[in-house]
Write a protein that holds these residues in place. Structure first.
Motif, PDB file in Angstrom:
ATOM      1  N   GLY A 144       0.805  -1.209   0.000  1.00 35.80           N
ATOM      2  CA  GLY A 144       0.000   0.000   0.000  1.00 35.80           C
ATOM      3  C   GLY A 144       0.843   1.266   0.000  1.00 35.80           C
ATOM      4  O   GLY A 144       1.600   1.504   0.940  1.00 35.80           O
ATOM      5  N   GLU A 145       0.732   2.068  -1.043  1.00 37.51           N
ATOM      6  CA  GLU A 145       1.409   3.367  -1.131  1.00 37.51           C
ATOM      7  C   GLU A 145       0.419   4.430  -0.679  1.00 37.51           C
ATOM      8  O   GLU A 145      -0.284   5.034  -1.485  1.00 37.51           O
ATOM      9  N   PHE A 146       0.347   4.650   0.631  1.00 44.26           N
ATOM     10  CA  PHE A 146      -0.635   5.576   1.189  1.00 44.26           C
ATOM     11  C   PHE A 146      -0.067   6.990   1.300  1.00 44.26           C
ATOM     12  O   PHE A 146       1.163   7.186   1.302  1.00 44.26           O
ATOM     13  N   GLY A 147      -0.958   7.934   1.419  1.00 44.46           N
ATOM     14  CA  GLY A 147      -0.579   9.325   1.576  1.00 44.46           C
ATOM     15  C   GLY A 147      -1.579  10.204   0.840  1.00 44.46           C
ATOM     16  O   GLY A 147      -2.400   9.720   0.052  1.00 44.46           O
ATOM     17  N   PRO A 148      -1.543  11.524   1.070  1.00 43.47           N
ATOM     18  CA  PRO A 148      -2.458  12.432   0.365  1.00 43.47           C
ATOM     19  C   PRO A 148      -2.145  12.437  -1.130  1.00 43.47           C
ATOM     20  O   PRO A 148      -0.981  12.506  -1.527  1.00 43.47           O
ATOM     21  N   LEU A 149      -3.158  12.366  -1.960  1.00 42.91           N
ATOM     22  CA  LEU A 149      -2.934  12.338  -3.400  1.00 42.91           C
ATOM     23  C   LEU A 149      -2.169  13.568  -3.881  1.00 42.91           C
ATOM     24  O   LEU A 149      -1.364  13.481  -4.824  1.00 42.91           O
ATOM     25  N   GLU A 150      -2.383  14.688  -3.241  1.00 41.46           N
ATOM     26  CA  GLU A 150      -1.679  15.910  -3.630  1.00 41.46           C
ATOM     27  C   GLU A 150      -0.179  15.802  -3.395  1.00 41.46           C
ATOM     28  O   GLU A 150       0.615  16.436  -4.112  1.00 41.46           O
ATOM     29  N   GLU A 151       0.227  14.998  -2.419  1.00 40.47           N
ATOM     30  CA  GLU A 151       1.621  14.988  -1.990  1.00 40.47           C
ATOM     31  C   GLU A 151       2.404  13.731  -2.373  1.00 40.47           C
ATOM     32  O   GLU A 151       3.628  13.707  -2.259  1.00 40.47           O
ATOM     33  N   ILE A 152       1.735  12.683  -2.830  1.00 40.17           N
ATOM     34  CA  ILE A 152       2.452  11.474  -3.245  1.00 40.17           C
ATOM     35  C   ILE A 152       3.166  11.744  -4.568  1.00 40.17           C
ATOM     36  O   ILE A 152       2.525  12.126  -5.556  1.00 40.17           O
ATOM     37  N   PRO A 153       4.486  11.573  -4.626  1.00 33.19           N
ATOM     38  CA  PRO A 153       5.200  11.768  -5.889  1.00 33.19           C
ATOM     39  C   PRO A 153       4.651  10.822  -6.955  1.00 33.19           C
ATOM     40  O   PRO A 153       4.331   9.664  -6.663  1.00 33.19           O
ATOM     41  N   ILE A 154       4.546  11.278  -8.169  1.00 42.88           N
ATOM     42  CA  ILE A 154       3.996  10.459  -9.235  1.00 42.88           C
ATOM     43  C   ILE A 154       4.817   9.193  -9.434  1.00 42.88           C
ATOM     44  O   ILE A 154       4.289   8.142  -9.825  1.00 42.88           O
ATOM     45  N   GLU A 155       6.118   9.268  -9.132  1.00 38.28           N
ATOM     46  CA  GLU A 155       6.961   8.078  -9.260  1.00 38.28           C
ATOM     47  C   GLU A 155       6.501   6.980  -8.293  1.00 38.28           C
ATOM     48  O   GLU A 155       6.547   5.795  -8.618  1.00 38.28           O
ATOM     49  N   ASN A 156       6.069   7.373  -7.104  1.00 38.41           N
ATOM     50  CA  ASN A 156       5.570   6.404  -6.133  1.00 38.41           C
ATOM     51  C   ASN A 156       4.247   5.803  -6.594  1.00 38.41           C
ATOM     52  O   ASN A 156       3.981   4.614  -6.393  1.00 38.41           O
ATOM     53  N   ALA A 157       3.411   6.633  -7.187  1.00 34.13           N
ATOM     54  CA  ALA A 157       2.139   6.142  -7.715  1.00 34.13           C
ATOM     55  C   ALA A 157       2.380   5.146  -8.850  1.00 34.13           C
ATOM     56  O   ALA A 157       1.697   4.110  -8.947  1.00 34.13           O
ATOM     57  N   GLN A 158       3.356   5.441  -9.697  1.00 30.38           N
ATOM     58  CA  GLN A 158       3.671   4.539 -10.796  1.00 30.38           C
ATOM     59  C   GLN A 158       4.204   3.207 -10.275  1.00 30.38           C
ATOM     60  O   GLN A 158       3.862   2.135 -10.797  1.00 30.38           O
ATOM     61  N   LYS A 159       4.998   3.264  -9.208  1.00 35.85           N
ATOM     62  CA  LYS A 159       5.509   2.031  -8.601  1.00 35.85           C
ATOM     63  C   LYS A 159       4.366   1.200  -8.029  1.00 35.85           C
ATOM     64  O   LYS A 159       4.365  -0.029  -8.120  1.00 35.85           O
ATOM     65  N   GLN A 160       3.362   1.891  -7.437  1.00 33.80           N
ATOM     66  CA  GLN A 160       2.217   1.186  -6.882  1.00 33.80           C
ATOM     67  C   GLN A 160       1.506   0.381  -7.970  1.00 33.80           C
ATOM     68  O   GLN A 160       1.162  -0.783  -7.770  1.00 33.80           O
ATOM     69  N   PHE A 161       1.312   0.970  -9.130  1.00 32.41           N
ATOM     70  CA  PHE A 161       0.701   0.249 -10.232  1.00 32.41           C
ATOM     71  C   PHE A 161       1.625  -0.830 -10.784  1.00 32.41           C
ATOM     72  O   PHE A 161       1.171  -1.907 -11.179  1.00 32.41           O
ATOM     73  N   ASP A 162       2.922  -0.552 -10.807  1.00 33.66           N
ATOM     74  CA  ASP A 162       3.875  -1.504 -11.356  1.00 33.66           C
ATOM     75  C   ASP A 162       3.872  -2.802 -10.556  1.00 33.66           C
ATOM     76  O   ASP A 162       3.971  -3.896 -11.124  1.00 33.66           O
ATOM     77  N   VAL A 163       3.758  -2.701  -9.238  1.00 33.10           N
ATOM     78  CA  VAL A 163       3.747  -3.885  -8.383  1.00 33.10           C
ATOM     79  C   VAL A 163       2.358  -4.516  -8.339  1.00 33.10           C
ATOM     80  O   VAL A 163       2.191  -5.713  -8.600  1.00 33.10           O
ATOM     81  N   ASN A 164       1.346  -3.725  -8.004  1.00 34.02           N
ATOM     82  CA  ASN A 164       0.022  -4.277  -7.699  1.00 34.02           C
ATOM     83  C   ASN A 164      -0.788  -4.704  -8.916  1.00 34.02           C
ATOM     84  O   ASN A 164      -1.663  -5.549  -8.797  1.00 34.02           O
ATOM     85  N   LEU A 165      -0.505  -4.131 -10.073  1.00 33.55           N
ATOM     86  CA  LEU A 165      -1.294  -4.461 -11.266  1.00 33.55           C
ATOM     87  C   LEU A 165      -0.433  -4.966 -12.421  1.00 33.55           C
ATOM     88  O   LEU A 165      -0.653  -6.061 -12.934  1.00 33.55           O
ATOM     89  N   PHE A 166       0.570  -4.203 -12.804  1.00 30.68           N
ATOM     90  CA  PHE A 166       1.380  -4.617 -13.947  1.00 30.68           C
ATOM     91  C   PHE A 166       2.226  -5.848 -13.626  1.00 30.68           C
ATOM     92  O   PHE A 166       2.496  -6.672 -14.511  1.00 30.68           O
ATOM     93  N   GLY A 167       2.627  -6.009 -12.356  1.00 27.70           N
ATOM     94  CA  GLY A 167       3.351  -7.214 -11.955  1.00 27.70           C
ATOM     95  C   GLY A 167       2.484  -8.449 -12.112  1.00 27.70           C
ATOM     96  O   GLY A 167       2.964  -9.521 -12.510  1.00 27.70           O
ATOM     97  N   VAL A 168       1.201  -8.317 -11.795  1.00 28.12           N
ATOM     98  CA  VAL A 168       0.242  -9.411 -11.986  1.00 28.12           C
ATOM     99  C   VAL A 168       0.168  -9.772 -13.469  1.00 28.12           C
ATOM    100  O   VAL A 168       0.187 -10.951 -13.845  1.00 28.12           O
TER     101      VAL A 168
END
Length: 269
Positions: A84-108
């Motif tokens: 879980g990459e938690f935090g306010p959407l305004e403050e989460i770096p886009i790189e962290n958001a991309q990593k979240q998708f890379d692991v949780n969805l694209f890794g699948v």
């Protein structure tokens, strides 16, 4: 004939428990995780372990190739790895958001693409994707995590329609609150994602306190049994839940989205 299961993310929590449970129930289990130092007890139990990063195609290919070379088949794939990459959407770096998708969805998607040709040749296979009730419900600070799980749900449903004619099924398990390291990791990430003097600090405290109160009594071992049912049911269901409560929460949020949002708003007010 011994059945073969590949399970990702087996270093702790549900994945660790599932590896043991499938092995105890007669499966040859192949799995891995990034933290190989935490796989020793699984290896000693007779589970085939290795270093695995679902964002690394080479390590995924190695795991699948090893299982096929040694067993000649893959009956079940449990896509469990995630965080879980938690935090306010305004403050989460886009790189962290991309990593979240890379692991949780694209890794699948990466490992599933490696397994599907094997399952199609043998005319059978079960892909069990570990989502979350967070694929349908939500709270502040988890926007990117919930987005990956909602995406996984739709991805799995679409895949199921595409591969059913080959004897392969793709199903979703939606765990709720579970006793594990997951929430600690999620809120450690949230703290890291808060900027200095963040206007979201009061919200962070409220949400962290709320989640801590909702930890529940469900164990990783409980979920391992749900994983097993999803993997072995003769007539698989589209969704699997551990409890009636988890199922009811999802049904409420989907049926009455405005009411659900209103309740969450009042809780964190």
């Amino acid at each position: 004939m011994t059945k073969v299961a590949i399970i990702t993310g087996i270093s702790s929590g549900m994945g660790h428990a599932a590896a043991l449970y499938f092995h105890e129930n007669g499966f040859e289990v192949y799995g891995g995780a990034r933290r190989v130092e935490r796989l020793q007890n699984l290896k000693e139990a007779g589970i085939h372990t290795q270093k695995l990063d679902v964002t690394d195609k080479i390590s995924l290919r190695d795991l699948v190739d090893t299982a096929v070379a040694e067993q000649g088949r893959i009956d079940v794939l449990i896509n469990n790895a995630g965080y879980g990459e938690f935090g306010p959407l305004e403050e989460i770096p886009i790189e962290n958001a991309q990593k979240q998708f890379d692991v949780n969805l694209f890794g699948v998607d990466r490992i599933t693409k490696l397994v599907l040709p094997v399952m199609r040749r043998q005319g059978y296979g079960r892909i069990v994707n570990i989502s979350s009730i967070g694929g349908d419900v939500y709270s502040p600070l988890g926007g990117w995590y919930y987005a990956t799980k909602a995406g996984l749900n739709m991805w799995s449903d679409s895949l199921d329609l595409e591969v059913k004619k080959f004897g392969i099924r793709s199903v979703i398990v939606q765990p709720g609150a579970t006793k594990s390291e997951w929430s600690k990791v999620a809120f450690d990430n949230a703290k890291k994602n808060l900027t200095e003097n963040s206007p979201y600090e009061p919200l962070f405290d409220k949400v962290e306190n709320l989640v801590s109160k909702m930890s529940g009594n469900t164990t990783s071992e409980d979920l391992a049994k749900v994983f097993y049912k999803a993997a072995t049911d003769v007539k698989p269901k589209r969704r699997y839940f551990n409890s009636i409560t988890d199922h009811a929460v999802v049904a409420f949020a989907r049926t009455l989205p405005g009411a659900y949002k209103g309740i969450v708003s009042k809780i964190i007010k």
